[in-house]
Write a protein that holds these residues in place. Structure first.
Motif: not given
Length: 122
Positions: A25-26, A28-29, A49-53, A78, A80, A105
């Motif tokens: 969940p945290l 990002e990369s 993966n909630a924050k993976l953009s 995912n 984000s 997204q």
């Protein structure tokens, strides 16, 4: 993914998966995977993966193997994720399926344009 910066190659598990990035969940990369410059013998599976953009860090992966379910690439839930831009080095014909779902997204498949063909699962 700190500590993975020097990985040059990977194998696959009993299910045929080479890289699994699940339920972080945290996170990002995945940029730390950028030294992985090879054909994966198994699939690439990225989900929940909630924050993976982005998939930045996969720019050097040349091809994807198939997992036990017949999938080469599985990207699911995912929220984000905005881009597949990291996967531009995959220039192979994939023998299995590409599953992409639940990435709210994601507006484009740009980044997958060099894949020459997609097979089927099972």
């Amino acid at each position: 993914l700190r500590g993975t910066e020097c990985i040059k190659s990977v194998g696959k598990d009993d299910w045929g998966k080479s890289i699994m990035v699940w339920s972080n969940p945290l996170l990002e990369s995945i940029a730390e995977l950028s030294s992985l410059c090879s054909q994966l013998p198994g699939s690439l599976d990225i989900r929940d993966n909630a924050k993976l953009s982005s998939l930045r860090g996969t720019e050097c992966i040349k091809g994807l193997g198939k997992d036990a379910n017949g999938n080469n690439l599985f990207v699911q839930d995912n929220p984000s994720l905005r881009s597949f831009q990291g996967l531009t080095a995959v220039r192979a014909e994939l023998s299995g399926a590409v599953i992409i779902e639940g990435n709210a997204q994601l507006a484009s498949l740009s980044g997958l344009q060099n894949i020459r063909g997609i097979g089927e699962n099972y």
